[in-house]
Design an enzyme around this catalytic site. Sequence first.
Site, PDB file in Angstrom:
ATOM      1  N   GLU A  93       1.736  -0.957  -0.071  1.00  0.00           N
ATOM      2  CA  GLU A  93      -0.275   0.104   0.233  1.00  0.00           C
ATOM      3  C   GLU A  93       0.738   1.573  -0.429  1.00  0.00           C
ATOM      4  O   GLU A  93       2.049   1.095   0.818  1.00  0.00           O
ATOM      5  CB  GLU A  93      -0.681   0.491   1.428  1.00  0.00           C
ATOM      6  CG  GLU A  93      -1.615  -0.707   1.645  1.00  0.00           C
ATOM      7  CD  GLU A  93      -2.707  -1.318   2.970  1.00  0.00           C
ATOM      8  OE1 GLU A  93      -3.188  -1.896   2.652  1.00  0.00           O
ATOM      9  OE2 GLU A  93      -2.360   0.366   3.218  1.00  0.00           O
ATOM     10  N   CYS A 106       3.425   8.279   1.214  1.00  0.00           N
ATOM     11  CA  CYS A 106       3.593   7.822   1.891  1.00  0.00           C
ATOM     12  C   CYS A 106       3.873   6.500   1.579  1.00  0.00           C
ATOM     13  O   CYS A 106       3.150   5.521   0.851  1.00  0.00           O
ATOM     14  CB  CYS A 106       2.474   7.515   2.932  1.00  0.00           C
ATOM     15  SG  CYS A 106       2.826   6.627   4.237  1.00  0.00           S
ATOM     16  N   CYS A 113       4.229  -7.414   8.126  1.00  0.00           N
ATOM     17  CA  CYS A 113       6.036  -6.482   8.961  1.00  0.00           C
ATOM     18  C   CYS A 113       5.974  -7.696  10.142  1.00  0.00           C
ATOM     19  O   CYS A 113       4.774  -8.528  10.218  1.00  0.00           O
ATOM     20  CB  CYS A 113       5.388  -5.290   9.346  1.00  0.00           C
ATOM     21  SG  CYS A 113       6.417  -4.267  10.720  1.00  0.00           S
ATOM     22  N   CYS A 120      -1.830  -2.741  15.366  1.00  0.00           N
ATOM     23  CA  CYS A 120      -1.121  -2.675  13.601  1.00  0.00           C
ATOM     24  C   CYS A 120      -1.567  -3.174  13.402  1.00  0.00           C
ATOM     25  O   CYS A 120      -1.411  -4.404  13.224  1.00  0.00           O
ATOM     26  CB  CYS A 120       0.595  -1.559  13.808  1.00  0.00           C
ATOM     27  SG  CYS A 120       0.672  -1.468  11.418  1.00  0.00           S
ATOM     28  N   GLY A 160       5.640  -2.313   7.040  1.00  0.00           N
ATOM     29  CA  GLY A 160       6.516  -2.547   6.984  1.00  0.00           C
ATOM     30  C   GLY A 160       7.874  -2.082   7.778  1.00  0.00           C
ATOM     31  O   GLY A 160       7.598  -0.594   8.425  1.00  0.00           O
ATOM     32  N   GLU A 161       8.448  -2.149   8.703  1.00  0.00           N
ATOM     33  CA  GLU A 161      10.112  -1.462   9.554  1.00  0.00           C
ATOM     34  C   GLU A 161      11.263  -1.671   8.402  1.00  0.00           C
ATOM     35  O   GLU A 161      11.193  -2.052   7.998  1.00  0.00           O
ATOM     36  CB  GLU A 161      10.758  -2.383  10.807  1.00  0.00           C
ATOM     37  CG  GLU A 161      11.582  -1.610  11.214  1.00  0.00           C
ATOM     38  CD  GLU A 161      11.325  -0.096  11.315  1.00  0.00           C
ATOM     39  OE1 GLU A 161      10.406  -0.271  12.209  1.00  0.00           O
ATOM     40  OE2 GLU A 161      12.317   0.552  11.898  1.00  0.00           O
ATOM     41  N   SER A 192      10.241   5.979   9.460  1.00  0.00           N
ATOM     42  CA  SER A 192      10.270   5.750  10.833  1.00  0.00           C
ATOM     43  C   SER A 192       9.953   4.666  10.833  1.00  0.00           C
ATOM     44  O   SER A 192      10.197   3.488  10.594  1.00  0.00           O
ATOM     45  CB  SER A 192       8.417   6.233  10.619  1.00  0.00           C
ATOM     46  OG  SER A 192       7.928   5.506  11.922  1.00  0.00           O
ATOM     47  N   LEU A 216       7.602   5.693  19.221  1.00  0.00           N
ATOM     48  CA  LEU A 216       7.212   5.775  20.907  1.00  0.00           C
ATOM     49  C   LEU A 216       6.590   4.956  21.910  1.00  0.00           C
ATOM     50  O   LEU A 216       6.328   3.599  22.609  1.00  0.00           O
ATOM     51  CB  LEU A 216       7.603   6.902  21.977  1.00  0.00           C
ATOM     52  CG  LEU A 216       8.268   7.157  22.866  1.00  0.00           C
ATOM     53  CD1 LEU A 216      10.001   6.426  22.757  1.00  0.00           C
ATOM     54  CD2 LEU A 216       8.660   8.768  23.352  1.00  0.00           C
ATOM     55  N   HIS A 217       5.290   5.858  21.411  1.00  0.00           N
ATOM     56  CA  HIS A 217       3.554   5.295  21.809  1.00  0.00           C
ATOM     57  C   HIS A 217       3.739   4.859  23.589  1.00  0.00           C
ATOM     58  O   HIS A 217       3.035   4.272  23.432  1.00  0.00           O
ATOM     59  CB  HIS A 217       3.479   3.464  21.426  1.00  0.00           C
ATOM     60  CG  HIS A 217       3.382   4.175  19.735  1.00  0.00           C
ATOM     61  ND1 HIS A 217       3.617   4.598  19.369  1.00  0.00           N
ATOM     62  CD2 HIS A 217       3.563   3.143  19.031  1.00  0.00           C
ATOM     63  CE1 HIS A 217       3.414   5.374  17.719  1.00  0.00           C
ATOM     64  NE2 HIS A 217       3.703   3.610  18.280  1.00  0.00           N
ATOM     65  N   ASN A 291      -6.215   4.545  15.068  1.00  0.00           N
ATOM     66  CA  ASN A 291      -7.427   4.344  14.288  1.00  0.00           C
ATOM     67  C   ASN A 291      -7.864   2.959  14.762  1.00  0.00           C
ATOM     68  O   ASN A 291      -6.782   1.889  13.807  1.00  0.00           O
ATOM     69  CB  ASN A 291      -5.951   3.969  12.775  1.00  0.00           C
ATOM     70  CG  ASN A 291      -7.380   4.475  11.587  1.00  0.00           C
ATOM     71  OD1 ASN A 291      -8.176   4.184  12.021  1.00  0.00           O
ATOM     72  ND2 ASN A 291      -6.947   5.003  10.419  1.00  0.00           N
ATOM     73  N   CYS A 334      -2.073   2.488   8.038  1.00  0.00           N
ATOM     74  CA  CYS A 334      -0.964   0.967   7.299  1.00  0.00           C
ATOM     75  C   CYS A 334      -1.603  -0.237   7.480  1.00  0.00           C
ATOM     76  O   CYS A 334      -1.774  -0.673   8.281  1.00  0.00           O
ATOM     77  CB  CYS A 334       0.491   0.819   8.761  1.00  0.00           C
ATOM     78  SG  CYS A 334       1.010   2.295   9.470  1.00  0.00           S
TER      79      CYS A 334
HETATM   80  N1  SAH Z   1       7.215   0.405  11.406  1.00  0.00           N
HETATM   81  C1  SAH Z   1       7.361   1.786  11.388  1.00  0.00           C
HETATM   82  C2  SAH Z   1       6.383   2.638  10.246  1.00  0.00           C
HETATM   83  C3  SAH Z   1       5.552   2.196  10.563  1.00  0.00           C
HETATM   84  S1  SAH Z   1       4.437   2.961  10.008  1.00  0.00           S
HETATM   85  C4  SAH Z   1       7.436   2.135  13.044  1.00  0.00           C
HETATM   86  O1  SAH Z   1       6.822   1.752  13.453  1.00  0.00           O
HETATM   87  O2  SAH Z   1       7.646   3.758  13.180  1.00  0.00           O
HETATM   88  C5  SAH Z   1       4.329   4.402  10.873  1.00  0.00           C
HETATM   89  C6  SAH Z   1       3.295   5.214  12.268  1.00  0.00           C
HETATM   90  O3  SAH Z   1       2.216   4.454  12.572  1.00  0.00           O
HETATM   91  C7  SAH Z   1       4.224   3.939  13.412  1.00  0.00           C
HETATM   92  O4  SAH Z   1       4.105   5.009  13.912  1.00  0.00           O
HETATM   93  C8  SAH Z   1       2.907   3.227  13.762  1.00  0.00           C
HETATM   94  O5  SAH Z   1       3.141   3.236  15.536  1.00  0.00           O
HETATM   95  C9  SAH Z   1       1.273   4.093  13.176  1.00  0.00           C
HETATM   96  N2  SAH Z   1       0.569   3.007  13.602  1.00  0.00           N
HETATM   97  C10 SAH Z   1       0.027   2.069  12.643  1.00  0.00           C
HETATM   98  N3  SAH Z   1      -0.775   1.363  13.104  1.00  0.00           N
HETATM   99  C11 SAH Z   1      -1.727   2.311  13.268  1.00  0.00           C
HETATM  100  C12 SAH Z   1      -3.504   2.455  13.798  1.00  0.00           C
HETATM  101  N4  SAH Z   1      -3.851   1.500  13.558  1.00  0.00           N
HETATM  102  N5  SAH Z   1      -3.305   3.409  14.645  1.00  0.00           N
HETATM  103  C13 SAH Z   1      -2.529   4.491  14.893  1.00  0.00           C
HETATM  104  N6  SAH Z   1      -1.398   4.723  14.408  1.00  0.00           N
HETATM  105  C14 SAH Z   1      -0.778   3.488  14.011  1.00  0.00           C
END
Ligand code: SAH
Length: 349
Positions: A93, A106, A113, A120, A160-161, A192, A216-217, A291, A334
């Site tokens: 995507e 993006c 992943c 996610c 993906g990472e 990211s 970070l989350h 989301n 994602c």
């Molecule tokens: N693997 C990378 C890129 C991931 S996507 C990473 O972890 O940073 C980019 C961002 O979207 C990341 O911060 C990921 O944690 C966040 N993300 C993924 N799914 C999500 C969702 N359902 N709601 C909100 N953020 C989400």
Amino acid sequence: MEEKTDILNFDLKELGRLVTGMGEPAFRAKQIMSWLYKPVDSFQDMTNLPGGLIKRLEETCFIYRLRTERKLCSASDGTIKYLFKLNDGEFVESVFMRYRHGNTVCISTQVGCRMGCRFCASTLNGKVRDLVPSEMLGQVDMIEKDTGEKVSNVVLMGMGEPLDNYSNVLKFIRIINMPEGRNMGMRHISLSTCGLVDKMKELMAENLQINLSVSLHAPNDEIRKQLMPVANKWGMKELLDTCREYAEVTGRRVHFEYTVVPGVNDSEKDARELATRLRGMLCHVNLIPVNPVKERKYGAPDKKSVQFFCKVLNNEGICATIRRTLGEDVDASCGQLRQRTVERCCVKE
Ligand code: SAH
């Protein structure tokens, strides 16, 4: 028969070796590169190349273009979500977003992943495979061609990472940056990561001027481990120390992504703890309301609680903003669209 080479995986040096190996002068490499990013789909279209070289290129190489499987246009904000089919039938995507500072794409860096973040969709079925540079470049090229609009920024925030596919991603960045090709400035590229500390150190040594975002989350290891399995490998102290060092070495501010998950990481105490840990660092916090993904258990936070979390951080002196949500009506988070499509394909089979 020898397999043909995917020419879009080549940087200028490699193209140079290719053409000199065919008995041509090295400057032909620059010509080929500029055609590839016009972009043209066939060597025949490279009209300033001699016929003999075109023939040799056709015999030994191919130009990889992705196929558009689905396209969803957001009615509310012009965001477009694409599902592309790769040569081996896998899907990735990409999202096209219009911002005031320019059009942004993006892109995905892997099919699936393996990082396992609990909220996610990309990671639901693990990692299938890494993408090669041509498949990352192809996402940008296809979108530019389809929209007819210039893409000025790329964010590696799709499926993906990126740092789990380090060498392909680095090569992609170098190729997209080449003046002879697309010539996208490093400052227009954002990467990211979920925080693979060893790879972040490698990236730091490259001293690129790209924007680094770190997912970070959470304000501490205990909460982070609930959301991100990677936290079991790398502790937050180590991660934040590396981010501090990264900002010092590169002079670039680190962006932290903080997905707000109700009842897990969104209390006032969490905001204060986060502020304490980030104080004094050249950074910015991007709050993302989670989301909801059908297969996951987390529901969306209400707007007010995210605003409150943001205010607490700001009052504590931390630069934080809430990410504008784009493309909500097109499953723009994602991995959601691929998940739907893979599910449908599975049902059909
Ligand atoms: N693997 C990378 C890129 C991931 S996507 C990473 O972890 O940073 C980019 C961002 O979207 C990341 O911060 C990921 O944690 C966040 N993300 C993924 N799914 C999500 C969702 N359902 N709601 C909100 N953020 C989400």
